[in-house]
Design a protein around this motif. Structure first.
Motif, PDB file in Angstrom:
ATOM      1  N   GLY A  70       0.510  -0.596  -0.375  1.00 51.42           N
ATOM      2  CA  GLY A  70       0.043  -0.400  -0.667  1.00 51.42           C
ATOM      3  C   GLY A  70       0.310   1.109  -0.217  1.00 51.42           C
ATOM      4  O   GLY A  70       0.386   2.436   0.337  1.00 51.42           O
ATOM      5  N   TRP A  71       1.968   1.057  -0.307  1.00 48.78           N
ATOM      6  CA  TRP A  71       3.215   2.528   0.045  1.00 48.78           C
ATOM      7  C   TRP A  71       3.349   3.114  -1.364  1.00 48.78           C
ATOM      8  O   TRP A  71       4.203   2.035  -2.312  1.00 48.78           O
ATOM      9  N   LYS A  75       1.381  -1.605  -6.132  1.00 46.17           N
ATOM     10  CA  LYS A  75      -0.051  -2.309  -6.350  1.00 46.17           C
ATOM     11  C   LYS A  75      -0.314  -3.741  -7.333  1.00 46.17           C
ATOM     12  O   LYS A  75       0.849  -4.150  -8.249  1.00 46.17           O
ATOM     13  N   GLU A 119      -8.237  -7.640  -0.874  1.00 45.22           N
ATOM     14  CA  GLU A 119      -7.889  -5.681  -0.014  1.00 45.22           C
ATOM     15  C   GLU A 119      -8.637  -5.918   1.047  1.00 45.22           C
ATOM     16  O   GLU A 119      -8.108  -6.453   1.883  1.00 45.22           O
ATOM     17  N   LEU A 156      -6.246  -5.065   3.537  1.00 42.44           N
ATOM     18  CA  LEU A 156      -5.711  -4.083   3.910  1.00 42.44           C
ATOM     19  C   LEU A 156      -5.248  -3.514   5.543  1.00 42.44           C
ATOM     20  O   LEU A 156      -4.253  -2.867   5.550  1.00 42.44           O
ATOM     21  N   GLN A 159      -1.620  -2.867   5.210  1.00 45.78           N
ATOM     22  CA  GLN A 159      -1.373  -1.979   4.219  1.00 45.78           C
ATOM     23  C   GLN A 159      -0.672  -1.003   5.190  1.00 45.78           C
ATOM     24  O   GLN A 159      -1.133  -0.343   6.178  1.00 45.78           O
ATOM     25  N   GLN A 161      -1.878   2.432   5.431  1.00 40.01           N
ATOM     26  CA  GLN A 161      -2.130   3.329   5.319  1.00 40.01           C
ATOM     27  C   GLN A 161      -3.557   3.140   6.385  1.00 40.01           C
ATOM     28  O   GLN A 161      -3.374   3.992   7.218  1.00 40.01           O
TER      29      GLN A 161
END
Length: 355
Positions: A70-71, A75, A119, A156, A159, A161
């Motif tokens: 996620g950085w 992807k 995700e 998710l 990740q 974030q």
């Protein structure tokens, strides 16, 4: 060849240590590091650790990188209709999605993907032998990308974030922090190899082997009291007096040097030596050789270099000039020169360039 090896060593160490800072704090913050790569380009070795990270060595020995879930550009994209092969466990859960042309599992199921979500729902849907099927994807499943690199998928919860604010701050800050630590270690090692830290606050000097001062009878530890009648109390004053004497000279100037040797004063006439248009007495600052001196000197040199970089960045922003941006080419050129002076000088160069 020596210059190339020096460049690989210096540039490689700087980048890998920087990236390891991101890697370590990402792991501590619960962020999945999908890949830790040493080198760039096509991979020549890969291993997925128990921590889920793919450790790879790549063919070009120029630095490396950390790929966090996620950085940035990280992807996983599969175009509709892409043929893949799925490795499925006994419970019918997908453990590997292979979108490369490599066959890793002879018992894998062929599928043409129509939809996927790695995700949230952790599902993949597509045509299997002309029948539309949906499979659950394991949280720790891997995906073999087009270039053959096998990495974990990025749900998710792992990740970047979704880490804590503190975790994200430390993950971002860890690279520059590691640079500072590397600079400190490099300078300390250099001072140990050199035998000590230069002391610019005294007029006691180190005498260079074969230099003008040695030929005139000076030895290391002597105290220079005056040059051409001008009193000097520290090394900066010595350097200034030498530069002043050679400023308008057309041949090697003779310096009248007042020296104190083991408490006895004497006056010597020293013929300087010319090198590339400059005239040298053949002295350098005396070294402080204590263990604590070397540690403190390493810290001070690292801090000083950091401040120089800050000022240089301010100058680049205020007076932008492409010629000021050296980059890897400049590092190669200077590292080649450093290699000619020995690996100790390379260590010092790591300390300067790492910031």
């Amino acid at each position: 060849m020596k210059g190339i090896l020096a460049f690989i060593f210096i540039f490689g160490v700087i980048v890998v240590v920087h990236e390891f800072g991101h890697f370590y704090f990402a792991k501590r913050s619960g962020i999945l590091v999908r890949e830790f790569a040493i080198g760039m380009g096509p991979k020549i070795f890969a291993h997925i650790g128990k921590d889920g990270t793919a450790y790879t060595i790549r063919i070009l020995p120029l630095g490396g990188y950390v790929r966090m879930a996620g950085w940035g550009e990280d992807k996983t994209e599969i175009k509709t209709g892409t043929p893949v092969s799925l490795s499925v466990n006994e419970e019918g859960t997908v453990t590997r999605i292979n979108i490369s042309e490599k066959i890793l599992d002879a018992a894998s199921l062929p599928m043409n993907v129509t939809a996927y979500d790695f995700e949230e729902r952790l599902e993949i849907t597509g045509l299997v032998f002309d029948e539309c099927k949906t499979f659950t994807v394991d949280h720790d499943a891997t995906i073999v990308e087009e270039d053959g690199t096998e990495v974990r998928i990025a749900p998710l919860d792992v990740q970047y974030q979704n880490a804590s604010i503190w975790g994200r701050l430390m993950t971002n800050f860890a690279g520059p922090m590691n640079n500072f630590i590397l600079g400190f270690v490099a300078f300390v090692l250099f001072f140990f190899l050199q035998g000590g830290v230069p002391n610019y606050m005294t007029n006691h000097v180190t005498v260079a082997e074969g230099g003008a001062a040695q030929q005139a009878g000076l030895v290391t530890g002597d105290q220079i009291l005056a040059i051409n009648g001008e009193k000097v109390s520290d090394y900066d004053a010595i350097a200034s007096a030498i530069a002043k004497a050679g400023q308008d000279a057309t041949s090697a100037p003779v310096l009248t040097v007042e020296v104190s040797h083991e408490g006895q004063k004497k006056v010597l006439d020293v013929v300087t030596k010319e090198q590339e248009g400059h005239y040298y007495l053949g002295v350098s600052p005396i070294l402080k050789t204590g263990f604590a001196d070397k540690l403190i000197g390493g810290f001070k040199e690292t801090l000083s270099t950091s401040m120089l970089i800050v000022r240089a960045l301010k100058n680049i922003i205020s007076q932008f000039d492409l010629n000021k941006l050296g980059g890897p080419v400049a590092i190669y050129q200077i590292s080649s020169q450093a290699a000619d002076s020995g690996w100790g000088v390379c260590l010092a160069f790591v300390g300067y360039v790492v910031h």
